[in-house]
Design a protein around this motif. Sequence first.
Motif, short mmCIF file in Angstrom:
data_model
loop_
_atom_site.label_atom_id
_atom_site.label_comp_id
_atom_site.label_asym_id
_atom_site.label_seq_id
_atom_site.Cartn_x
_atom_site.Cartn_y
_atom_site.Cartn_z
N LEU A 1 0.85 -1.19 0.00
CA LEU A 1 0.00 0.00 0.00
C LEU A 1 0.88 1.24 0.00
O LEU A 1 1.87 1.29 0.74
N ASN A 2 0.54 2.19 -0.84
CA ASN A 2 1.26 3.46 -0.88
C ASN A 2 0.29 4.59 -0.62
O ASN A 2 -0.79 4.62 -1.23
N TYR A 3 0.69 5.48 0.28
CA TYR A 3 -0.13 6.66 0.56
C TYR A 3 0.66 7.89 0.13
O TYR A 3 1.69 8.22 0.72
N TYR A 4 0.17 8.54 -0.94
CA TYR A 4 0.76 9.78 -1.45
C TYR A 4 -0.01 10.92 -0.77
O TYR A 4 -1.18 11.15 -1.09
N ARG A 5 0.64 11.58 0.19
CA ARG A 5 -0.09 12.53 1.04
C ARG A 5 -0.59 13.74 0.28
O ARG A 5 -1.59 14.34 0.62
N SER B 1 5.59 10.82 -4.49
CA SER B 1 5.77 10.25 -5.82
C SER B 1 6.42 8.87 -5.73
O SER B 1 6.82 8.42 -4.66
N MET B 2 6.54 8.24 -6.91
CA MET B 2 7.33 7.00 -7.02
C MET B 2 8.07 7.04 -8.35
O MET B 2 7.49 7.35 -9.39
N GLY B 3 9.36 6.74 -8.30
CA GLY B 3 10.20 6.78 -9.51
C GLY B 3 9.99 5.56 -10.40
O GLY B 3 9.33 4.60 -10.02
N TYR B 4 10.60 5.62 -11.58
CA TYR B 4 10.47 4.51 -12.53
C TYR B 4 11.06 3.22 -11.98
O TYR B 4 12.16 3.21 -11.43
N HIS B 5 10.33 2.14 -12.13
CA HIS B 5 10.77 0.81 -11.71
C HIS B 5 9.87 -0.22 -12.39
O HIS B 5 8.83 0.13 -12.97
N SER B 6 10.25 -1.49 -12.30
CA SER B 6 9.36 -2.59 -12.68
C SER B 6 9.12 -3.42 -11.43
O SER B 6 9.99 -3.51 -10.56
N ASP B 7 7.94 -4.02 -11.36
CA ASP B 7 7.67 -4.93 -10.23
C ASP B 7 8.11 -6.32 -10.68
O ASP B 7 7.29 -7.19 -10.99
N ASP B 8 9.44 -6.47 -10.71
CA ASP B 8 9.98 -7.70 -11.31
C ASP B 8 10.94 -8.42 -10.37
O ASP B 8 11.89 -9.06 -10.81
N GLN C 1 8.70 -0.16 -17.56
CA GLN C 1 8.80 0.45 -16.23
C GLN C 1 7.63 1.40 -16.04
O GLN C 1 7.08 1.90 -17.03
N HIS C 2 7.28 1.66 -14.78
CA HIS C 2 6.20 2.60 -14.52
C HIS C 2 6.59 3.54 -13.39
O HIS C 2 7.50 3.24 -12.60
N ALA C 3 5.91 4.68 -13.30
CA ALA C 3 6.23 5.70 -12.30
C ALA C 3 4.98 6.52 -11.99
O ALA C 3 4.03 6.56 -12.77
N GLY D 1 -4.76 13.77 -1.15
CA GLY D 1 -3.98 12.53 -1.04
C GLY D 1 -4.53 11.43 -1.93
O GLY D 1 -5.64 11.52 -2.47
N ARG D 2 -3.74 10.38 -2.05
CA ARG D 2 -4.13 9.21 -2.86
C ARG D 2 -3.56 7.96 -2.21
O ARG D 2 -2.44 7.98 -1.70
N ILE D 3 -4.33 6.89 -2.24
CA ILE D 3 -3.82 5.59 -1.78
C ILE D 3 -3.86 4.63 -2.95
O ILE D 3 -4.84 4.59 -3.71
N ASN D 4 -2.77 3.90 -3.14
CA ASN D 4 -2.72 2.87 -4.17
C ASN D 4 -2.38 1.54 -3.49
O ASN D 4 -1.53 1.48 -2.62
N ILE D 5 -3.09 0.50 -3.92
CA ILE D 5 -2.82 -0.85 -3.39
C ILE D 5 -2.40 -1.71 -4.57
O ILE D 5 -3.16 -1.84 -5.54
N PHE E 1 -1.70 -5.46 -5.56
CA PHE E 1 -1.80 -6.86 -5.14
C PHE E 1 -0.77 -7.67 -5.93
O PHE E 1 -0.66 -7.50 -7.14
N ARG E 2 -0.06 -8.52 -5.21
CA ARG E 2 1.03 -9.30 -5.82
C ARG E 2 0.97 -10.73 -5.33
O ARG E 2 0.37 -11.00 -4.29
N LYS E 3 1.68 -11.61 -6.04
CA LYS E 3 1.78 -12.99 -5.56
C LYS E 3 3.25 -13.35 -5.43
O LYS E 3 3.96 -13.47 -6.44
O1 LIG Z 1 0.87 4.35 -7.05
C1 LIG Z 1 0.84 3.73 -8.10
O2 LIG Z 1 -0.07 3.85 -8.92
C2 LIG Z 1 1.98 2.80 -8.45
C3 LIG Z 1 2.49 1.99 -7.31
C4 LIG Z 1 3.57 1.05 -7.73
O3 LIG Z 1 4.04 1.08 -8.83
C5 LIG Z 1 4.11 0.06 -6.78
O4 LIG Z 1 3.68 0.01 -5.62
O5 LIG Z 1 4.99 -0.71 -7.18
#
Ligand SMILES: O=C(O)CCC(=O)C(=O)O
Length: 207
Positions: free
Chosen positions: A110-114, A119-126, A180-182, A192-196, A198-200
């Motif tokens: 979970l990410n909370y962008y206040r 922010s979140m920089g470029y990465h892959s969930d790999d 990659q995404h950011a 604010g924004r919350i992003n969740i 879900f991963r395995k």
């Molecule tokens: O906040 C978002 O939309 C992206 C979050 C994300 O890329 C991550 O948690 O790996």
Amino acid sequence: MSTSKLSPVFIEAEHIPLAGGGLHYYPQYIAEPDPLYEQLRENIPWQQPILDIYGRRHLTPRLVAFVGDSGLSYRYSGHRHYADVWPPEVLALRERIAEDTGYDFNCALLNYYRNGDDSMGYHSDDEASLGGDPCVASLSLGCGRDFLMKPKGLKTRSRKIHLASGSLLLMLPPTQRHWQHALPARKGLAQGRINITFRKVVLSLAD
Ligand SMILES: O=C(O)CCC(=O)C(=O)O
Ligand SMILES: [Fe+2]
């Protein structure tokens, strides 16, 4: 054969093909996202980890939490994180997403962008612990924000998707392998924004 009536969630779904991957975007996956946003913002034990970037310490530019099945751990951003127990509302979401998409998950970040400074920089969930080609399901609540994508190895973005409150974005395999995404900062944005996501975690591959 039974013909079940498609809910509006699926009628509005958009498929976004990518060279080496693809996305499914459901703009209104959650009909009333505001109460869920408030509940999570108040009840999640948010943390702000310290990042080590080239020997310098920085506070992560957002707050985070990691939840999942009991005993599960996941290594990201240079640290091993042990899962907190599933908050009931996040567990219910995981179950609904699995039912609707056919993908199942055993943890969520979970990410909370206040505000727009976070922010979140470029990465892959790999990460190796997610196995070769994970599907990552990303649910957004609160302020809408732009989500950028670019093929690995390129410098500039080639896709921008505005992630609305209540939306679900499925990053289908093999997207993480090639893209990659950011989530860039948006100066002056107060909400604010919350992003969740879900991963395995594939336990046998956990590093
Ligand atoms: O906040 C978002 O939309 C992206 C979050 C994300 O890329 C991550 O948690 O790996
Ligand atoms: Fe990510």
